[in-house]
Design an enzyme around this catalytic site. Structure first.
Site, short mmCIF file in Angstrom:
data_model
loop_
_atom_site.label_atom_id
_atom_site.label_comp_id
_atom_site.label_asym_id
_atom_site.label_seq_id
_atom_site.Cartn_x
_atom_site.Cartn_y
_atom_site.Cartn_z
N LEU A 60 39.80 -9.55 -11.50
CA LEU A 60 41.13 -9.18 -11.99
C LEU A 60 41.53 -9.99 -13.23
CD1 LEU A 60 43.12 -8.63 -8.66
CD2 LEU A 60 42.10 -6.92 -10.17
N HIS A 178 26.06 -15.08 -5.72
CA HIS A 178 25.58 -14.33 -6.89
C HIS A 178 24.14 -14.82 -7.10
CE1 HIS A 178 25.95 -12.88 -11.21
NE2 HIS A 178 24.91 -13.69 -11.27
N ASP A 304 32.31 -4.77 -8.07
CA ASP A 304 32.07 -5.71 -9.18
C ASP A 304 32.78 -5.24 -10.45
OD1 ASP A 304 31.28 -7.93 -10.60
OD2 ASP A 304 29.15 -7.42 -10.63
#
Ligand SMILES: [Zn+2]
Length: 433
Positions: A60, A178, A304
């Site tokens: 965001l 990740h 994502d």
């Protein structure tokens, strides 16, 4: 007494049954066939009602990168995509590595009011991979963080990763990795392949992802903790996760819509809209990822969603930022790649986009069955719709890789806590009293 009840009439649910759903306040109060009329009626004939979608992986960008996205614009994009909850990734500026920042993000999400914004906390201070962030304080804050990730960067140090897994175990948290070995991906630009060689771009080998996943499932087993793998992109990763699950290791995995549809061939024209981390892979990888969704090896679809300004995307491939937006197209890509191909049914799709991500994060009011007593977080879609993606978006950024591609399905209404955030395909202006 004012009757604020709304009856969603004649909607199909994932099981295939046709029902009416009565919502009052922020709850579903009744669901069943041909209920007597109550309050306002909304005709939902031909629409499919699903549990509101939950995105475990959303960028965001606020605080710090408001030129790309804000919590308000990202929340609107999420609502347009049928989401009622999103998880805001920690790679903001300042980094969400402490209670003050996660509480700020949480409060901005509440103020926006379109979806539930659940902050993700960083695993390490300033995403540097060196010292653990204060995970417990973030968990005990008002934001009640349970998911921790350095996403954008890999927690590559084995000891730090071990400590993080140990730490979150104490309060039932999860580390979302990740998976990218930095030493194997220096200057990497696209999937390592003959095409990368032809294009003169530095390759990003599958093993850079797979080696980290292999290490981390073993660490999770050793520590007895819970691990989540972000954006799985290779056939080899799927095999390792399948093996780990058979062994009883507590691991969950996500795939993005773009890795279910797009391949490295798109890179041929050096259009940076297709530059993403992890990179678009081969068709064989796409086939393996779809099969892994169907057989349960992959637990969730997560977007994502990674907005970037034109300055950072409309430039030469080598200079362009990694990432693409995806909130508004997620369910359509999922339907096109998984339902229309006969690989899964709507019950499974609802698990992938709602039940399972909510469970991983521990959300109480999302990912629950559409039944009386549960929160009114509901997404209505027209699964028969077919349209070319226009690129119109609520996001502040327009790095959309699907423009011009024909996809199935359209979100018609999104109901968040009993309130329309999207009605008839249009975002609703919320008045926050
Ligand atoms: Zn990532």
């Amino acid at each position: 007494m004012v009757d604020n009840r709304v009856t969603f009439r004649n909607t199909t649910i994932s099981s295939g049954d046709v029902v009416d759903i009565v919502v009052s306040g922020n709850s579903i109060i009744e669901i069943g066939p041909e209920l007597v009329s109550k309050g306002t009626e909304i005709d939902c004939s031909g629409l499919l009602a699903l549990q509101g979608f939950v995105d475990l992986h959303t960028h965001l960008r606020e605080p710090g990168f408001e030129q790309s996205e804000t919590i308000l614009t990202g929340s609107k994009a999420a609502a347009m995509g049928g989401f009622t909850a999103v998880h805001a990734m920690a790679n903001t500026s300042p980094v969400a590595d402490n209670a003050a920042v996660v509480e700020q993000v949480f409060a901005l999400g509440e103020a926006a009011g379109y979806v539930y914004v659940q902050p993700v906390g960083a695993v390490t201070k300033n995403l540097e991979g060196k010292a653990l962030a204060d995970l417990l304080k973030m968990n005990q804050s008002r934001a009640q963080v349970t998911v921790f990730s350095d996403d954008g960067k890999c927690v590559s140090d084995s000891l730090i990763m071990r400590r993080a897994l140990e730490y979150v175990k104490a309060f039932g948290g999860v580390v979302a990795q990740h998976a990218q070995d930095p030493a194997l991906t220096i200057d990497a630009q696209m999937n390592e392949s003959t095409l990368a060689f032809e294009l003169g771009l530095t390759g990003w080998p599958s093993v850079a992802e797979e080696a980290i996943i292999a290490r981390d499932v073993l660490l999770a087993e050793h520590v007895g903790s819970r691990l989540h793998i972000c954006h799985v992109s290779t056939a080899g990763s799927v095999e390792i996760i399948r093996w780990a699950k058979e062994r009883g290791i507590n691991v969950t995995a996500e795939v993005t819509p773009h890795h279910l549809l797009l391949t490295e061939d798109l890179v041929k024209d050096y259009n940076p809209v297709y530059k993403v981390n992890p990179p678009l892979r081969s068709n064989a990888d796409v086939v393996a990822l779809r099969a892994a969704v169907a057989d349960g090896t992959i637990d969730i679809i997560a977007t994502d969603h990674a907005p970037h300004t034109a300055d950072n995307k409309d430039c030469e491939w080598g200079q362009a930022a990694f990432g693409m937006i995806g909130l508004e197209t997620a369910v359509s890509v999922a339907q096109t790649t998984l339902i229309d191909t006969g690989l899964i049914d709507w019950v499974r799709l609802e698990q992938l986009l709602s039940t399972n991500p909510a469970k991983i994060s521990g959300l109480q009011r999302h990912g629950r069955a559409l039944q009386a007593g549960n929160a009114a977080n509901i997404t209505f879609i027209d699964s028969k719709a077919q349209s070319k993606v226009s690129g119109t978006t609520q996001s502040k950024s327009s790095n959309n890789p699907y423009v011009g591609i024909e996809l199935s399905g359209a979100v018609v209404h999104t109901v968040f806590e009993g309130i329309f955030t999207v009605k008839d395909g249009r975002i609703q202006e919320l008045t926050n009293a």
